[in-house]
Structures are given as C-alpha cells and as structure tokens.
Design a protein around this motif. Structure first.
Motif, short mmCIF file in Angstrom:
data_model
loop_
_atom_site.label_atom_id
_atom_site.label_comp_id
_atom_site.label_asym_id
_atom_site.label_seq_id
_atom_site.Cartn_x
_atom_site.Cartn_y
_atom_site.Cartn_z
N ALA A 1 -40.03 5.33 40.66
CA ALA A 1 -40.47 6.11 39.49
C ALA A 1 -41.67 5.44 38.84
O ALA A 1 -42.40 6.09 38.08
CB ALA A 1 -39.33 6.25 38.48
N ASP A 2 -41.89 4.17 39.14
CA ASP A 2 -43.06 3.45 38.61
C ASP A 2 -44.31 3.70 39.44
O ASP A 2 -45.40 3.27 39.05
CB ASP A 2 -42.78 1.94 38.57
CG ASP A 2 -41.70 1.57 37.59
OD1 ASP A 2 -41.58 2.26 36.56
OD2 ASP A 2 -40.98 0.58 37.84
N THR B 1 -42.36 12.12 40.70
CA THR B 1 -41.90 10.90 40.04
C THR B 1 -40.69 11.14 39.15
O THR B 1 -39.89 10.22 38.95
CB THR B 1 -43.03 10.23 39.23
OG1 THR B 1 -43.58 11.18 38.32
CG2 THR B 1 -44.12 9.71 40.15
N ASP B 2 -40.51 12.34 38.64
CA ASP B 2 -39.33 12.59 37.79
C ASP B 2 -38.04 12.72 38.59
O ASP B 2 -36.96 12.83 38.02
CB ASP B 2 -39.55 13.80 36.88
CG ASP B 2 -39.67 15.12 37.63
OD1 ASP B 2 -39.91 15.11 38.86
OD2 ASP B 2 -39.54 16.18 36.98
N GLU B 3 -38.14 12.69 39.92
CA GLU B 3 -36.96 12.71 40.79
C GLU B 3 -36.69 11.33 41.39
O GLU B 3 -35.87 11.19 42.28
CB GLU B 3 -37.13 13.73 41.91
CG GLU B 3 -37.18 15.15 41.42
CD GLU B 3 -37.24 16.17 42.55
OE1 GLU B 3 -36.98 15.79 43.71
OE2 GLU B 3 -37.52 17.34 42.26
N ALA C 1 -36.65 0.34 40.34
CA ALA C 1 -35.84 -0.75 40.90
C ALA C 1 -34.82 -1.20 39.87
O ALA C 1 -33.67 -1.50 40.21
CB ALA C 1 -36.73 -1.90 41.35
N GLY C 2 -35.21 -1.23 38.60
CA GLY C 2 -34.28 -1.62 37.53
C GLY C 2 -33.09 -0.68 37.42
O GLY C 2 -31.96 -1.12 37.19
N ASP C 3 -33.34 0.62 37.58
CA ASP C 3 -32.23 1.59 37.58
C ASP C 3 -31.23 1.29 38.69
O ASP C 3 -30.01 1.35 38.50
CB ASP C 3 -32.74 3.02 37.79
CG ASP C 3 -33.65 3.55 36.70
OD1 ASP C 3 -33.52 3.10 35.54
OD2 ASP C 3 -34.49 4.42 37.02
#
Length: 186
Positions: free
Chosen positions: A139-140, A149-151, A155-157
């Motif tokens: 997403a980044d 990108t909204d799908e 990595a943090g998620d």
C-alpha cells in the motif's frame, strides 16, 4: 478482509518471467523460504504455478493452493511437476492436518486472502517453527503495477496480523512497490 481474486481469463499474464521476476526473483523466494529437500510446503494463491515450479525442485512436496479451478486448468495445460498437488481451497479453510506443513508462501496474493481466519488457519497447518513467506504489493507503493493501492496492505499491517496470529516476525521489508514479510510459527 481480502479483495477480489485475479481474473483467470488473464492467466497467461502470470507466466511473464521478465515481469514477475522484476518484483520477486526465483533466488529471493527460495532463499527466503529456506526449504529442505524433504519439506512439505504450500503455495497460497498458486495461479498457473509460476513460482510453484521454482520451489518444487527444492522440496519434497508442494501443495499448489488456489480458489479457482480455472487456474489449476491453466497449470495442468502447462505441465505440473510430479511433486506438486493441486488443491482448490480458500486459505481460510485449508484441507491440511494441524502441523502438516513445513512452510508456506504467497507471491502477490496476500491481498486476496488477508483475514484473521486465514492467518489462524496458517498458524494451525504450519508446524511450530514453520516459515510463512508473504510477498505482495505494498500500500506504500506508487501503484504502477498490481492492484489499486486501496486494495493493498503495508508490511506493518501484515506484521501486526501475523504477530496477533501466533507468528514471530523474522523479516519485514518494504521495497518500491512490494513488501516481504516472513513469519515463524511460535
């Protein structure tokens, strides 16, 4: 919850080595998975078996898991290695025994199956110490390739989801368009 699955009518696009290896090479995948020749692993969202074929020579058995029979048909047409078994299943409901898998990997499909149920199922089916390698569109990233990108997830998620799901994080790296997260079952 994950997003839509890849359109199987475009399965031939999954065999474009120059495009696929641009984001994840064979060497990076195999090196990150750290397989042994007796390991039993699962390719989650295997599609046409592009990356399954890269891992198969390094393990005892690979389960090519996909929710779409059409993807398995495309893989059959291409030719399935003898140590690969095709499995039609959602990642949240895998047909494996507890602790059956030594490892699992997902290449550009985590966004399709991301859920607490999927993570719990992976923690159930992977043996303690088993490796889960997740490489997906970030997403980044700028969104030049892959899904919108909204799908995507960061990595943090993924680190948070795995940590909550009984995995210890071994690696978490964000690149230009993708991430690599490796979790080890506690």
């Amino acid at each position: 919850m994950g997003y839509h699955t890849f359109d199987a009518t475009n399965a031939d696009r999954l065999e474009n080595a120059a495009e696929r290896y641009r984001y994840l090479s064979r060497e990076e995948l195999v090196g990150t998975l750290e397989p042994t020749d007796t390991d039993v692993v699962a390719d989650l969202g295997s599609g046409t078996g592009f990356y399954t074929d890269d891992v198969a020579p390094h393990v005892g058995q690979v389960y090519a898991v996909d929710v779409q029979d059409a993807m398995h048909e495309a893989y059959r047409e291409k030719g399935v290695p003898p140590n690969v078994e095709l499995v039609t299943s959602d990642v949240a409901d895998l047909p494996f025994e507890a602790n059956q898998l030594d490892g699992a990997f997902s290449t550009m499909t985590y966004h399709e199956f991301a859920s607490d149920d999927s993570i719990d199922e992976l923690a159930r089916t992977l043996r303690p110490g088993g490796r889960l390698v997740l490489v997906d569109w970030s997403a980044d990233g700028p969104g030049e390739s892959g899904p919108p990108t909204d799908e995507r997830y960061t990595a943090g998620d993924v680190v948070t989801a795995l940590d909550d799901g009984n995995f210890e994080i071994d690696t978490a790296t964000t690149r230009v368009e993708t991430f690599v997260v490796v979790g080890i079952v506690r």
